[in-house]
Write a protein that holds these residues in place. Sequence first.
Motif, PDB file in Angstrom:
ATOM      1  N   UNK A 194       0.853  -1.188   0.000  1.00 50.16           N
ATOM      2  CA  UNK A 194       0.000   0.000   0.000  1.00 50.16           C
ATOM      3  C   UNK A 194       0.891   1.241   0.000  1.00 50.16           C
ATOM      4  N   UNK A 195       0.698   2.108  -0.976  1.00 49.00           N
ATOM      5  CA  UNK A 195       1.431   3.371  -1.047  1.00 49.00           C
ATOM      6  C   UNK A 195       0.448   4.497  -0.784  1.00 49.00           C
ATOM      7  N   UNK A 196       0.786   5.370   0.141  1.00 50.83           N
ATOM      8  CA  UNK A 196      -0.084   6.484   0.489  1.00 50.83           C
ATOM      9  C   UNK A 196       0.768   7.742   0.666  1.00 50.83           C
ATOM     10  N   UNK A 197       0.142   8.916   0.681  1.00 49.18           N
ATOM     11  CA  UNK A 197       0.926  10.144   0.847  1.00 49.18           C
ATOM     12  C   UNK A 197       1.463  10.273   2.266  1.00 49.18           C
ATOM     13  N   UNK A 198       2.214  11.323   2.488  1.00 53.34           N
ATOM     14  CA  UNK A 198       2.633  11.658   3.839  1.00 53.34           C
ATOM     15  C   UNK A 198       1.372  11.906   4.669  1.00 53.34           C
ATOM     16  N   UNK A 216       5.064   5.463   2.638  1.00 49.59           N
ATOM     17  CA  UNK A 216       4.568   6.808   2.373  1.00 49.59           C
ATOM     18  C   UNK A 216       5.320   7.415   1.194  1.00 49.59           C
ATOM     19  N   UNK A 217       4.574   7.975   0.277  1.00 48.50           N
ATOM     20  CA  UNK A 217       5.162   8.551  -0.932  1.00 48.50           C
ATOM     21  C   UNK A 217       5.559  10.002  -0.752  1.00 48.50           C
ATOM     22  N   UNK A 250      -2.719   1.907  -4.306  1.00 48.04           N
ATOM     23  CA  UNK A 250      -2.190   3.262  -4.174  1.00 48.04           C
ATOM     24  C   UNK A 250      -3.325   4.174  -3.746  1.00 48.04           C
ATOM     25  N   UNK A 251      -3.131   4.865  -2.618  1.00 49.78           N
ATOM     26  CA  UNK A 251      -4.186   5.667  -2.005  1.00 49.78           C
ATOM     27  C   UNK A 251      -3.852   7.152  -2.119  1.00 49.78           C
ATOM     28  N   UNK A 252      -4.711   7.905  -2.799  1.00 48.00           N
ATOM     29  CA  UNK A 252      -4.658   9.384  -2.804  1.00 48.00           C
ATOM     30  C   UNK A 252      -3.332   9.964  -3.281  1.00 48.00           C
ATOM     31  N   UNK A 253      -2.628   9.254  -4.140  1.00 46.11           N
ATOM     32  CA  UNK A 253      -1.383   9.770  -4.708  1.00 46.11           C
ATOM     33  C   UNK A 253      -1.594  10.023  -6.202  1.00 46.11           C
ATOM     34  N   UNK A 254      -1.217  11.218  -6.660  1.00 49.67           N
ATOM     35  CA  UNK A 254      -1.304  11.521  -8.085  1.00 49.67           C
ATOM     36  C   UNK A 254      -0.144  10.836  -8.805  1.00 49.67           C
ATOM     37  N   UNK A 255      -0.455  10.046  -9.823  1.00 50.15           N
ATOM     38  CA  UNK A 255       0.572   9.311 -10.552  1.00 50.15           C
ATOM     39  C   UNK A 255       0.819   9.962 -11.914  1.00 50.15           C
TER      40      UNK A 255
END
Length: 334
Positions: free
Chosen positions: A65-69, A97-98, A122-127
Amino acid sequence: MASTIKDIARVAGVSTATVSRVLNHLGGYNEDTEKKVMAVAKALGYRKNENARSLVQKSSKTIGVIMPEVTTAFYGDIIKGIEDVAYEYGYSVILTHAGSQGSRIQESMNLMGERRVDGLIIVSVELHEPAMESLLSLDVPYILISTKTKREDAPYIKVDDERAAYTAVKYLIDHHHRTIGMAGANPEDPIAGAPRINGYIQALLDHGIKVDLNLIKAGDFSFESGKQAMQAFLEDQAKITAVFCASDEAALGIISACFERQISVPEDLTVVGYDNSKVSSMSIPPLTTVAQPLYEMGKAGCSKLMDAIIHHTSIESQVIAHELVVRQSVKKLS
């Protein structure tokens, strides 16, 4: 000494191949054989060596799981939904955390590759395109939650943020509010910030209310950004009667700043939040807010991912319905 498949086969009087098929639920045996093998395995205290099994199958039994700070409590329910489903399937979950605005997304992708995850959420990260190329190079199933990309084939689960924001502002207008501020959204965030601002603006325009850009106070969805927004409204002497906030935490920041200045909510100022996170029902007064079904989004996303991993199915995108949860932070004007 730990028992082996050979031990089970010897005691049960069947072949090691049959024991392997029973233990891995592969079929090709009758019910009596299954019961006998499972009973012997239990009696001998047999435990699968999942690490060895994963090496043979080239599977780590792990979801990434990748998520923002993390600056808000928004992610807790999503992660719980993901974990509850993953653990049902015997999978572990690793989080990374990305960074702010995805600044460490490449490092996160590299980590997931090193850990040989079987699937990725991937949660709430702009790719952007480089990140998408890294994601695709992992060659594992993936799904986006509360975000999407320009690629039409990238599967996602999210609420329509523009429509949800529109719903909240229309509710305020229906309660006779005409000078409505907005707080806490980052206009440069195309995932949640800009769409919520657009929904706010469109609701005003559709109801014949002039848009005053000075009433939009940008932020990072945090409690502190709500406090700063309220300070800015006061310094501007803005004649607002209501504030639509881009997150519940920003709304709590507004309410906190009002408390410090003896401004009553909702008697003097109406406040509406966004997310329906746990804090929304704990505030004083309890917060009227747009509900994103965060836990359900996590569960649905992980369920789709597990189907793709186990059954090799394709993942379909899904727009989740939002809902306005009415509590005590809104006053209807006469």
